[in-house]
Design a protein around this motif. Structure first.
Motif, PDB file in Angstrom:
ATOM      1  N   SER A  77       0.835  -1.202   0.000  1.00 55.90           N
ATOM      2  CA  SER A  77       0.000   0.000   0.000  1.00 55.90           C
ATOM      3  C   SER A  77       0.870   1.253   0.000  1.00 55.90           C
ATOM      4  O   SER A  77       1.980   1.258   0.539  1.00 55.90           O
ATOM      5  N   PHE A  78       0.341   2.300  -0.616  1.00 56.56           N
ATOM      6  CA  PHE A  78       1.020   3.598  -0.659  1.00 56.56           C
ATOM      7  C   PHE A  78       0.113   4.649  -0.029  1.00 56.56           C
ATOM      8  O   PHE A  78      -1.048   4.799  -0.437  1.00 56.56           O
ATOM      9  N   SER A  79       0.644   5.363   0.931  1.00 58.35           N
ATOM     10  CA  SER A  79      -0.105   6.414   1.616  1.00 58.35           C
ATOM     11  C   SER A  79       0.772   7.653   1.753  1.00 58.35           C
ATOM     12  O   SER A  79       1.982   7.598   1.540  1.00 58.35           O
ATOM     13  N   GLY A  80       0.153   8.764   2.116  1.00 57.70           N
ATOM     14  CA  GLY A  80       0.901   9.999   2.316  1.00 57.70           C
ATOM     15  C   GLY A  80       0.068  11.207   1.953  1.00 57.70           C
ATOM     16  O   GLY A  80      -1.020  11.096   1.384  1.00 57.70           O
ATOM     17  N   ILE A  81       0.585  12.375   2.289  1.00 57.12           N
ATOM     18  CA  ILE A  81      -0.152  13.603   2.011  1.00 57.12           C
ATOM     19  C   ILE A  81      -0.303  13.796   0.508  1.00 57.12           C
ATOM     20  O   ILE A  81       0.460  13.226  -0.291  1.00 57.12           O
ATOM     21  N   ASP A  82      -1.279  14.579   0.124  1.00 58.83           N
ATOM     22  CA  ASP A  82      -1.496  14.871  -1.291  1.00 58.83           C
ATOM     23  C   ASP A  82      -0.267  15.572  -1.861  1.00 58.83           C
ATOM     24  O   ASP A  82       0.250  16.523  -1.272  1.00 58.83           O
ATOM     25  N   ILE A 141      -6.689   2.149   4.057  1.00 61.98           N
ATOM     26  CA  ILE A 141      -7.443   2.639   5.219  1.00 61.98           C
ATOM     27  C   ILE A 141      -6.574   3.558   6.072  1.00 61.98           C
ATOM     28  O   ILE A 141      -7.071   4.413   6.795  1.00 61.98           O
ATOM     29  N   TYR A 142      -5.236   3.409   5.944  1.00 63.53           N
ATOM     30  CA  TYR A 142      -4.314   4.280   6.669  1.00 63.53           C
ATOM     31  C   TYR A 142      -4.589   5.753   6.373  1.00 63.53           C
ATOM     32  O   TYR A 142      -4.465   6.611   7.243  1.00 63.53           O
ATOM     33  N   ASP A 143      -4.937   6.040   5.110  1.00 67.53           N
ATOM     34  CA  ASP A 143      -5.130   7.437   4.710  1.00 67.53           C
ATOM     35  C   ASP A 143      -6.376   8.046   5.340  1.00 67.53           C
ATOM     36  O   ASP A 143      -6.479   9.267   5.462  1.00 67.53           O
ATOM     37  N   GLU A 144      -7.321   7.201   5.724  1.00 69.30           N
ATOM     38  CA  GLU A 144      -8.480   7.702   6.448  1.00 69.30           C
ATOM     39  C   GLU A 144      -8.159   7.846   7.933  1.00 69.30           C
ATOM     40  O   GLU A 144      -8.508   8.857   8.565  1.00 69.30           O
ATOM     41  N   LEU A 145      -7.478   6.867   8.480  1.00 72.40           N
ATOM     42  CA  LEU A 145      -7.136   6.923   9.900  1.00 72.40           C
ATOM     43  C   LEU A 145      -6.226   8.110  10.211  1.00 72.40           C
ATOM     44  O   LEU A 145      -6.253   8.646  11.320  1.00 72.40           O
ATOM     45  N   ALA A 146      -5.434   8.533   9.226  1.00 75.88           N
ATOM     46  CA  ALA A 146      -4.556   9.685   9.423  1.00 75.88           C
ATOM     47  C   ALA A 146      -5.336  10.990   9.539  1.00 75.88           C
ATOM     48  O   ALA A 146      -4.764  12.018   9.920  1.00 75.88           O
ATOM     49  N   ASN A 147      -6.629  10.960   9.239  1.00 78.62           N
ATOM     50  CA  ASN A 147      -7.457  12.163   9.392  1.00 78.62           C
ATOM     51  C   ASN A 147      -7.969  12.334  10.817  1.00 78.62           C
ATOM     52  O   ASN A 147      -8.634  13.336  11.117  1.00 78.62           O
ATOM     53  N   LEU A 148      -7.688  11.363  11.683  1.00 82.35           N
ATOM     54  CA  LEU A 148      -8.156  11.426  13.071  1.00 82.35           C
ATOM     55  C   LEU A 148      -7.068  12.014  13.966  1.00 82.35           C
ATOM     56  O   LEU A 148      -5.891  12.041  13.613  1.00 82.35           O
ATOM     57  N   TYR A 178       0.692  20.203   6.939  1.00 82.62           N
ATOM     58  CA  TYR A 178       1.670  19.974   8.013  1.00 82.62           C
ATOM     59  C   TYR A 178       1.076  19.076   9.098  1.00 82.62           C
ATOM     60  O   TYR A 178       1.732  18.132   9.571  1.00 82.62           O
ATOM     61  N   ALA A 179      -0.153  19.358   9.495  1.00 84.30           N
ATOM     62  CA  ALA A 179      -0.798  18.538  10.518  1.00 84.30           C
ATOM     63  C   ALA A 179      -1.028  17.113  10.017  1.00 84.30           C
ATOM     64  O   ALA A 179      -0.839  16.137  10.758  1.00 84.30           O
ATOM     65  N   ASN A 180      -1.413  16.997   8.757  1.00 83.62           N
ATOM     66  CA  ASN A 180      -1.669  15.690   8.167  1.00 83.62           C
ATOM     67  C   ASN A 180      -0.375  14.875   8.065  1.00 83.62           C
ATOM     68  O   ASN A 180      -0.354  13.659   8.326  1.00 83.62           O
ATOM     69  N   ARG A 181       0.698  15.538   7.699  1.00 85.19           N
ATOM     70  CA  ARG A 181       2.001  14.850   7.646  1.00 85.19           C
ATOM     71  C   ARG A 181       2.367  14.294   9.020  1.00 85.19           C
ATOM     72  O   ARG A 181       2.817  13.143   9.137  1.00 85.19           O
ATOM     73  N   ASN A 182       2.196  15.094  10.056  1.00 87.15           N
ATOM     74  CA  ASN A 182       2.511  14.626  11.407  1.00 87.15           C
ATOM     75  C   ASN A 182       1.650  13.428  11.791  1.00 87.15           C
ATOM     76  O   ASN A 182       2.108  12.516  12.495  1.00 87.15           O
ATOM     77  N   SER A 183       0.413  13.429  11.330  1.00 82.93           N
ATOM     78  CA  SER A 183      -0.497  12.327  11.641  1.00 82.93           C
ATOM     79  C   SER A 183      -0.040  11.031  10.971  1.00 82.93           C
ATOM     80  O   SER A 183      -0.121   9.947  11.568  1.00 82.93           O
ATOM     81  N   TYR A 184       0.455  11.126   9.742  1.00 80.52           N
ATOM     82  CA  TYR A 184       0.983   9.936   9.061  1.00 80.52           C
ATOM     83  C   TYR A 184       2.193   9.373   9.814  1.00 80.52           C
ATOM     84  O   TYR A 184       2.339   8.156   9.957  1.00 80.52           O
TER      85      TYR A 184
END
Length: 235
Positions: free
Chosen positions: A14-19, A126-133, A180-186
């Motif tokens: 799987s590949f995840s990360g900020i846009d 699903i990681y990309d959704e969980l990173a929004n929490l 920035y916040a999303n990156r920290n969440s990942y």
């Protein structure tokens, strides 16, 4: 190096990360490298193939929050209003929707594991959704563990790290402070879940080589399975 007949377990990557982190570029390179080596590769796009209630979700971002539609480019930047909308109500909505998506992923991921493909690549997970929490919240971390117990764990899960300002320059869709916040969440997610490999902001060719190396290493390690939360592909 050529692949022979199917004799090994299907590998999920799987590949995840900020846009704007470069997921599409890395996916296409890995897919090409594997196919040239004779492996059978299947690509699953999370938003198109797994996510549910898409019309409702897209409509909410556009009608309720007045966000733009489409994909931002350097020549035509847009301002999306969906996952960057943070409120208690939206958090509750996300918690419900993500469970629906997890059940869909359970079915699709299980089918992928039983397929004839050697490697199944997920464009987002699903990681990309969980990173929004808010993963600093203990309740959110408990929810994360429960959701992960429903889905197959990729043997190789990549988070492509990137400088938010550079990522936004490539794909201008979300405010910089959100990126920035999303990156920290990942990064936090990678610390909470074993098996996630963070690829730092390397030069493009170096990042491509590292991704291919990680996948090949897992495929030929003799033990492709990852320890997981309770999950069965037969369910």
């Amino acid at each position: 190096m050529r692949a022979s007949s199917k004799s090994r377990q299907t590998i999920l990557v799987s590949f995840s990360g900020i846009d704007g982190a470069g997921k599409s570029t890395q996916i296409e390179n890995l897919r090409s490298q594997l196919q040239q080596s004779g492996f059978r590769v299947e690509l699953i796009t999370f938003w198109d193939d797994v996510a549910r209630l898409k019309r409702i979700r897209e409509g909410a971002g556009h009608k309720l929050f007045k966000g733009d539609k489409g994909v931002g480019t350097p020549d035509a930047p847009i301002e999306r209003r969906d996952k960057n909308v943070r409120s208690p109500l939206m958090t509750l909505v996300r918690l419900a929707i993500y469970v629906v998506d997890a059940m869909s992923l359970r079915k699709i991921g299980g089918k992928a594991l039983r397929s004839e493909a050697d490697v199944v690549i997920f464009d987002r997970y699903i990681y990309d959704e969980l990173a929004n929490l808010n993963l600093k919240n203990p309740a959110a971390r408990f929810y994360l563990r429960r959701v992960m117990s429903l889905v197959p764990r990729p043997q190789v899960g990549f988070v492509l790290d990137a400088d938010p300002a550079q990522a936004r320059a490539r794909k201008p869709e979300y405010p910089l402070d959100f990126l920035y916040a999303n990156r920290n969440s990942y990064i936090r997610l990678s610390e909470l879940l074993p098996g996630i490999t963070v690829i730092p902001p390397l030069p493009l060719e170096d990042a491509k080589a590292e991704v291919v190396k990680c996948v090949m290493s897992r495929m030929f390690s003799g033990n492709p399975a990852m320890p997981e939360e309770p999950y069965s592909a037969q369910a």
